[in-house]
Design a protein around this motif. Structure first.
Motif, PDB file in Angstrom:
ATOM      1  N   GLY A  59      -3.737  22.200   8.683  1.00 16.96           N
ATOM      2  CA  GLY A  59      -4.625  22.866   7.463  1.00 16.96           C
ATOM      3  C   GLY A  59      -4.804  22.178   6.342  1.00 16.96           C
ATOM      4  N   HIS A  60      -4.111  20.842   6.177  1.00 13.73           N
ATOM      5  CA  HIS A  60      -3.972  20.223   5.094  1.00 13.73           C
ATOM      6  C   HIS A  60      -5.305  19.450   4.700  1.00 13.73           C
ATOM      7  N   LEU A  61      -5.856  19.169   3.587  1.00 12.44           N
ATOM      8  CA  LEU A  61      -6.585  18.541   3.339  1.00 12.44           C
ATOM      9  C   LEU A  61      -6.635  16.958   3.356  1.00 12.44           C
ATOM     10  N   LEU A  62      -7.220  16.088   3.992  1.00 13.23           N
ATOM     11  CA  LEU A  62      -6.970  14.595   4.183  1.00 13.23           C
ATOM     12  C   LEU A  62      -7.996  13.786   3.279  1.00 13.23           C
ATOM     13  N   GLY A  63      -9.357  14.390   3.321  1.00 12.08           N
ATOM     14  CA  GLY A  63     -10.440  13.775   2.554  1.00 12.08           C
ATOM     15  C   GLY A  63     -11.516  15.058   2.231  1.00 12.08           C
ATOM     16  N   CYS A  64     -12.479  14.766   1.374  1.00 12.13           N
ATOM     17  CA  CYS A  64     -13.448  15.568   1.421  1.00 12.13           C
ATOM     18  C   CYS A  64     -14.720  14.819   0.692  1.00 12.13           C
ATOM     19  N   VAL A  65     -16.020  15.752   0.953  1.00 10.84           N
ATOM     20  CA  VAL A  65     -17.304  15.056   0.348  1.00 10.84           C
ATOM     21  C   VAL A  65     -18.099  16.214  -0.032  1.00 10.84           C
ATOM     22  N   VAL A  66     -19.221  15.958  -1.056  1.00  8.92           N
ATOM     23  CA  VAL A  66     -20.173  17.173  -1.451  1.00  8.92           C
ATOM     24  C   VAL A  66     -21.367  16.274  -1.048  1.00  8.92           C
ATOM     25  N   ALA A  67     -22.427  17.372  -0.506  1.00  6.21           N
ATOM     26  CA  ALA A  67     -23.641  16.863  -0.294  1.00  6.21           C
ATOM     27  C   ALA A  67     -24.870  18.105  -1.185  1.00  6.21           C
ATOM     28  N   LEU A  68     -25.299  17.385  -1.958  1.00 12.28           N
ATOM     29  CA  LEU A  68     -26.416  18.246  -2.753  1.00 12.28           C
ATOM     30  C   LEU A  68     -27.778  18.233  -2.023  1.00 12.28           C
ATOM     31  N   PRO A  69     -28.122  19.295  -1.414  1.00 11.43           N
ATOM     32  CA  PRO A  69     -29.735  19.218  -1.134  1.00 11.43           C
ATOM     33  C   PRO A  69     -30.698  19.042  -2.045  1.00 11.43           C
ATOM     34  N   MET A  70     -31.649  18.099  -1.803  1.00 12.46           N
ATOM     35  CA  MET A  70     -32.793  17.941  -2.462  1.00 12.46           C
ATOM     36  C   MET A  70     -34.109  18.176  -1.768  1.00 12.46           C
ATOM     37  N   PRO A  71     -35.120  17.908  -2.393  1.00  8.68           N
ATOM     38  CA  PRO A  71     -36.500  18.221  -1.753  1.00  8.68           C
ATOM     39  C   PRO A  71     -36.779  17.044  -0.558  1.00  8.68           C
ATOM     40  N   GLY A  72     -37.436  17.227   0.340  1.00 10.19           N
ATOM     41  CA  GLY A  72     -38.147  16.243   1.140  1.00 10.19           C
ATOM     42  C   GLY A  72     -37.011  16.099   2.208  1.00 10.19           C
ATOM     43  N   ARG A  73     -36.434  17.224   2.717  1.00 11.36           N
ATOM     44  CA  ARG A  73     -35.447  16.656   3.535  1.00 11.36           C
ATOM     45  C   ARG A  73     -34.235  15.768   3.257  1.00 11.36           C
ATOM     46  N   THR A  74     -33.924  15.615   2.052  1.00 16.91           N
ATOM     47  CA  THR A  74     -32.932  14.558   1.623  1.00 16.91           C
ATOM     48  C   THR A  74     -31.757  15.198   1.115  1.00 16.91           C
ATOM     49  N   VAL A  75     -30.462  14.816   1.196  1.00 17.75           N
ATOM     50  CA  VAL A  75     -29.120  14.972   0.412  1.00 17.75           C
ATOM     51  C   VAL A  75     -28.822  13.779  -0.543  1.00 17.75           C
ATOM     52  N   ARG A  76     -28.135  14.238  -1.643  1.00 16.85           N
ATOM     53  CA  ARG A  76     -27.372  13.140  -2.271  1.00 16.85           C
ATOM     54  C   ARG A  76     -26.063  13.570  -1.994  1.00 16.85           C
ATOM     55  N   VAL A  77     -25.278  12.584  -1.301  1.00 17.86           N
ATOM     56  CA  VAL A  77     -23.950  12.462  -0.951  1.00 17.86           C
ATOM     57  C   VAL A  77     -23.098  12.198  -2.240  1.00 17.86           C
ATOM     58  N   ARG A  78     -22.074  13.120  -2.683  1.00 17.16           N
ATOM     59  CA  ARG A  78     -21.465  12.898  -3.779  1.00 17.16           C
ATOM     60  C   ARG A  78     -19.954  13.027  -3.475  1.00 17.16           C
ATOM     61  N   GLN A  79     -18.964  12.361  -4.385  1.00 12.85           N
ATOM     62  CA  GLN A  79     -17.650  12.453  -4.427  1.00 12.85           C
ATOM     63  C   GLN A  79     -16.844  12.571  -3.255  1.00 12.85           C
ATOM     64  N   MET A  80     -17.082  11.556  -2.428  1.00 10.97           N
ATOM     65  CA  MET A  80     -16.200  11.421  -1.287  1.00 10.97           C
ATOM     66  C   MET A  80     -14.977  10.934  -1.705  1.00 10.97           C
ATOM     67  N   ALA A  81     -13.806  11.440  -1.270  1.00  8.37           N
ATOM     68  CA  ALA A  81     -12.512  11.084  -1.685  1.00  8.37           C
ATOM     69  C   ALA A  81     -11.624  11.178  -0.375  1.00  8.37           C
ATOM     70  N   VAL A  82     -10.421  10.399  -0.138  1.00  6.88           N
ATOM     71  CA  VAL A  82      -9.522  10.482   0.648  1.00  6.88           C
ATOM     72  C   VAL A  82      -8.108  10.592   0.181  1.00  6.88           C
ATOM     73  N   VAL A  83      -7.241  11.249   0.728  1.00 12.59           N
ATOM     74  CA  VAL A  83      -5.832  11.300  -0.190  1.00 12.59           C
ATOM     75  C   VAL A  83      -5.326   9.860  -0.231  1.00 12.59           C
ATOM     76  N   PRO A  84      -4.778   9.481  -1.322  1.00 15.22           N
ATOM     77  CA  PRO A  84      -4.431   7.940  -1.395  1.00 15.22           C
ATOM     78  C   PRO A  84      -3.543   7.466  -0.232  1.00 15.22           C
ATOM     79  N   ASP A  85      -2.575   8.295   0.052  1.00 16.41           N
ATOM     80  CA  ASP A  85      -1.576   7.944   1.245  1.00 16.41           C
ATOM     81  C   ASP A  85      -2.248   7.536   2.514  1.00 16.41           C
ATOM     82  N   PHE A  86      -3.388   8.090   2.920  1.00 21.82           N
ATOM     83  CA  PHE A  86      -4.308   8.202   3.992  1.00 21.82           C
ATOM     84  C   PHE A  86      -5.361   7.102   3.863  1.00 21.82           C
ATOM     85  N   GLN A  87      -5.608   6.552   2.664  1.00 20.05           N
ATOM     86  CA  GLN A  87      -6.888   5.587   2.559  1.00 20.05           C
ATOM     87  C   GLN A  87      -6.624   4.428   3.614  1.00 20.05           C
TER      88      GLN A  87
END
Length: 155
Positions: A59-87
């Motif tokens: 259950g420990h977080l290795l990485g994350c990402v955010v998706a912002l829903p937008m009009p027209g069945r589009t998303v903006r992918v935001r702030q993808m990050a991975v724990v530095p020791d696992f990059q």
């Protein structure tokens, strides 16, 4: 929930302990090195966004990402990050692949993102294409990049 080789990809609930861990990772990887503070941003606006993480079996977080829903069945992918020791172990690629599968499952047809110049090659290898001229955001050069997620559509 999807197995992701070195982790489990799943949605993160806004405001949960997992969300707090994702914010701490985003701050440490994406903001703190620039002298910025993620917690100075309005994180309440993220309640309507989709949050995902890649977790160890424990259950420990290795990485994350955010998706912002937008009009027209589009998303903006935001702030993808991975724990530095696992990059540089393929986790960012796994996160993006699982994210895209989940977005298609939710009916999303197109993903856009603002890639730091240093990350543009990573996203190009995943099929994203630069659209337009470089611009500055949070003090760094970025590129608008897009990818059609539906196999029957082209840019």
């Amino acid at each position: 929930m999807s197995e992701a080789g070195s982790g489990i990809f799943r949605e993160i609930v806004h405001g949960s302990n997992e969300y707090d861990a994702a914010c701490a990772l985003r701050h440490a990887v994406l903001r703190e090195p620039l002298g910025l503070d993620l917690y100075q941003e309005d994180l309440e606006r993220e309640a309507s966004q989709w949050h995902f993480g890649l977790f160890t079996e424990a259950g420990h977080l290795l990485g994350c990402v955010v998706a912002l829903p937008m009009p027209g069945r589009t998303v903006r992918v935001r702030q993808m990050a991975v724990v530095p020791d696992f990059q540089r172990r393929g986790l960012g690629t796994r996160i993006m692949q699982h994210l895209e599968q989940e977005l298609v499952r939710r009916g999303i047809r197109k993903a856009i993102l603002h890639a730091r110049a240093s990350a543009a090659g990573f996203y190009e290898r995943l099929g994203y294409r630069v659209s337009g001229e470089p611009f500055e955001e949070i003090g760094l050069v970025h590129y608008l990049m897009t990818k059609n997620l539906a196999a029957d559509e082209t840019d």
